[in-house]
Design an enzyme around this catalytic site. Structure first.
Site, PDB file in Angstrom:
ATOM      1  N   TYR A  78      -1.646  54.250  51.159  1.00 40.89           N
ATOM      2  CA  TYR A  78      -0.402  54.988  51.448  1.00 40.89           C
ATOM      3  C   TYR A  78      -0.509  55.741  52.777  1.00 40.89           C
ATOM      4  CZ  TYR A  78       0.499  54.676  46.322  1.00 40.89           C
ATOM      5  OH  TYR A  78       0.681  54.279  45.022  1.00 40.89           O
TER       6      TYR A  78
ATOM      7  N   HIS B 233      -6.398  50.816  40.944  1.00 38.14           N
ATOM      8  CA  HIS B 233      -5.024  50.648  41.452  1.00 38.14           C
ATOM      9  C   HIS B 233      -4.230  49.559  40.720  1.00 38.14           C
ATOM     10  CE1 HIS B 233      -2.524  51.214  45.376  1.00 38.14           C
ATOM     11  NE2 HIS B 233      -1.763  51.136  44.327  1.00 38.14           N
TER      12      HIS B 233
HETATM   13  N1  LIG Z   1      -0.075  52.568  40.859  1.00 35.49           N
HETATM   14  C1  LIG Z   1       0.699  51.830  41.606  1.00 35.49           C
HETATM   15  O1  LIG Z   1       0.459  50.636  41.787  1.00 35.49           O
HETATM   16  C2  LIG Z   1       1.924  52.437  42.210  1.00 35.49           C
HETATM   17  C3  LIG Z   1       2.931  51.598  42.711  1.00 35.49           C
HETATM   18  C4  LIG Z   1       4.056  52.186  43.257  1.00 35.49           C
HETATM   19  C5  LIG Z   1       4.161  53.565  43.322  1.00 35.49           C
HETATM   20  N2  LIG Z   1       3.152  54.372  42.861  1.00 35.49           N
HETATM   21  C6  LIG Z   1       3.237  55.852  42.947  1.00 35.49           C
HETATM   22  O2  LIG Z   1       4.433  56.292  42.306  1.00 35.49           O
HETATM   23  C7  LIG Z   1       5.187  57.071  43.243  1.00 35.49           C
HETATM   24  C8  LIG Z   1       6.677  56.978  42.979  1.00 35.49           C
HETATM   25  O3  LIG Z   1       7.146  55.652  43.074  1.00 35.49           O
HETATM   26  P1  LIG Z   1       7.984  55.079  44.323  1.00 35.49           P
HETATM   27  O4  LIG Z   1       7.693  55.876  45.539  1.00 35.49           O
HETATM   28  O5  LIG Z   1       7.699  53.631  44.362  1.00 35.49           O
HETATM   29  O6  LIG Z   1       9.510  55.223  43.885  1.00 35.49           O
HETATM   30  P2  LIG Z   1      10.466  56.315  43.205  1.00 35.49           P
HETATM   31  O7  LIG Z   1       9.761  57.592  43.005  1.00 35.49           O
HETATM   32  O8  LIG Z   1      11.077  55.645  42.034  1.00 35.49           O
HETATM   33  O9  LIG Z   1      11.612  56.469  44.278  1.00 35.49           O
HETATM   34  C9  LIG Z   1      11.435  57.111  45.513  1.00 35.49           C
HETATM   35  C10 LIG Z   1      12.760  57.045  46.259  1.00 35.49           C
HETATM   36  O10 LIG Z   1      13.757  57.783  45.518  1.00 35.49           O
HETATM   37  C11 LIG Z   1      14.335  58.755  46.374  1.00 35.49           C
HETATM   38  N3  LIG Z   1      14.612  59.933  45.559  1.00 35.49           N
HETATM   39  C12 LIG Z   1      13.736  60.876  45.151  1.00 35.49           C
HETATM   40  N4  LIG Z   1      14.355  61.815  44.413  1.00 35.49           N
HETATM   41  C13 LIG Z   1      15.651  61.468  44.349  1.00 35.49           C
HETATM   42  C14 LIG Z   1      16.772  62.054  43.735  1.00 35.49           C
HETATM   43  N5  LIG Z   1      16.687  63.179  43.018  1.00 35.49           N
HETATM   44  N6  LIG Z   1      17.977  61.427  43.877  1.00 35.49           N
HETATM   45  C15 LIG Z   1      18.085  60.284  44.587  1.00 35.49           C
HETATM   46  N7  LIG Z   1      17.036  59.678  45.195  1.00 35.49           N
HETATM   47  C16 LIG Z   1      15.824  60.258  45.065  1.00 35.49           C
HETATM   48  C17 LIG Z   1      13.312  59.031  47.442  1.00 35.49           C
HETATM   49  O11 LIG Z   1      13.971  59.494  48.608  1.00 35.49           O
HETATM   50  P3  LIG Z   1      13.304  60.570  49.660  1.00 35.49           P
HETATM   51  O12 LIG Z   1      11.851  60.276  49.712  1.00 35.49           O
HETATM   52  O13 LIG Z   1      14.033  60.287  50.920  1.00 35.49           O
HETATM   53  O14 LIG Z   1      13.583  61.956  49.168  1.00 35.49           O
HETATM   54  C18 LIG Z   1      12.704  57.653  47.635  1.00 35.49           C
HETATM   55  O15 LIG Z   1      13.519  56.861  48.466  1.00 35.49           O
HETATM   56  C19 LIG Z   1       4.762  56.494  44.587  1.00 35.49           C
HETATM   57  O16 LIG Z   1       5.178  57.307  45.657  1.00 35.49           O
HETATM   58  C20 LIG Z   1       3.294  56.371  44.378  1.00 35.49           C
HETATM   59  O17 LIG Z   1       2.666  57.649  44.487  1.00 35.49           O
HETATM   60  C21 LIG Z   1       2.044  53.817  42.297  1.00 35.49           C
END
Ligand SMILES: NC(=O)c1ccc[n+]([C@@H]2O[C@H](COP(=O)([O-])OP(=O)(O)OC[C@H]3O[C@@H](n4cnc5c(N)ncnc54)[C@H](OP(=O)(O)O)[C@@H]3O)[C@@H](O)[C@H]2O)c1
Length: 288
Positions: free
Chosen positions: A71, A125
């Site tokens: 990341y 991961h």
């Molecule tokens: N273990 C794994 O393989 C794996 C895979 C994927 C992700 N992850 C982890 O999980 C975390 C979260 O997943 P993700 O980043 O994929 O997606 P997510 O949290 O589902 O979505 C993030 C998106 O939603 C937006 N957002 C946040 N709060 C919001 C709200 N209240 N209303 C509307 N939109 C909103 C954010 O915008 P802004 O940022 O512009 O505010 C961003 O564009 C990752 O960041 C990572 O740390 C782990």
């Protein structure tokens, strides 16, 4: 993003509420007796002003942040933890090693990049393709035994892989991080994890924004005077799942921790469960 204050008022270590009422200070107890906050901040793509964004989240009351070497957020997160006036033990850093790495060496390397002495949680991961990751898991067990990781877990394992890992190594993961939302989840997996004292963390809990405009969710959100994102995250909490939403924008960060003044009624929990279409914002739900 609003201006980030470098100085935060000194804070007492949070006390987990044990009375069943959820608050931003609540913790879940892991199978090893350690505690983990009920909500975290994701950091995939949080590459702009990472340290400031994470410090801002800490000021809003977030206590846990999730990262991974790929990341590119580890340096900023480590900086935020070091700059925060909150005691280190009141913050929770969740990081990952790759499934093809030496679990111990990768933990050491990532801690160097974070400039932290220990991580609260180190996760594999993803599930390896050809085995269950016994070697990398044993590396994490060593890192945990030497104090470099407080707890260890995995991401996106299938039930059979979790079972095989435990059979081969004698230890179930404390945490299982999964892609998880009303539109893509598995209550069977959740039941297996509960039965084995594994806490589920939800990644991409907001479907990366791809299912936030669904009218059925909007109706529920209107009923409680909340946003669809808040409904998604509250649904996680009420299932005992720990959401890790990523948010850079300040209004998003605020919304995503403002979850503790309402409770979804059983009828709405059931309606959200029923949205399941095994949707994945990435590619597929790897754990099915
Ligand atoms: N273990 C794994 O393989 C794996 C895979 C994927 C992700 N992850 C982890 O999980 C975390 C979260 O997943 P993700 O980043 O994929 O997606 P997510 O949290 O589902 O979505 C993030 C998106 O939603 C937006 N957002 C946040 N709060 C919001 C709200 N209240 N209303 C509307 N939109 C909103 C954010 O915008 P802004 O940022 O512009 O505010 C961003 O564009 C990752 O960041 C990572 O740390 C782990």
């Amino acid at each position: 993003m609003a201006t980030i204050q470098q100085q935060t008022p000194s804070r007492q270590p949070p006390k987990g509420r044990k009375d069943g009422g959820l608050s931003a200070e609540s913790n879940v107890v892991l199978r090893n007796g350690r505690e983990m906050p009920v909500l975290g901040l994701g950091s995939w793509m949080l590459t702009t002003h990472t340290a400031e964004a994470v410090m801002h989240a800490f000021e809003l009351g977030y206590r846990m942040v999730d990262t991974s070497a790929d990341y590119k957020t580890q340096p900023g997160i480590g900086k935020a933890v070091r700059l925060s006036q909150a005691p280190r033990e009141s913050l929770f850093v969740s990081m990952k090693v790759e499934e093809n790495e030496d679990g111990y060496e990768a933990t050491v390397r990532n801690l160097k990049e974070l400039k932290l002495e220990y991580a609260d949680l180190v996760l594999i991961h993803r599930a390896p393709k050809t085995n269950v990751g016994e070697k990398v898991w044993r590396g994490l067990m060593r890192a945990r035994d030497e104090g470099l990781a407080r707890s260890i877990g995995v991401c996106s394992y299938k039930v059979a892989q979790l079972q095989a890992l435990a059979d081969q190594t004698g230890e179930m993961p404390a945490v299982h991080q999964l892609e998880w939302s009303p539109f893509g989840h598995s209550l069977d997996m959740l039941n297996f994890c509960r039965a084995n004292e594994i806490v589920v963390q939800a990644y991409s809990p907001l479907t990366r924004g791809k299912r936030l405009t669904d009218e059925r969710v909007a109706m529920i959100a209107r009923k409680y005077g909340k946003t669809p994102a808040q409904v998604f995250l509250r649904w996680d909490l009420q299932h005992g799942v720990v959401p890790m939403p990523k948010a850079y924008r300040e209004d998003h960060q605020r919304q995503n921790i403002d979850l503790f003044d309402f409770e979804l009624e059983p009828v709405d929990m059931a309606a959200l469960d029923a949205l399941n279409e095994q949707f994945s914002a990435l590619d597929k739900l790897e754990y099915l």
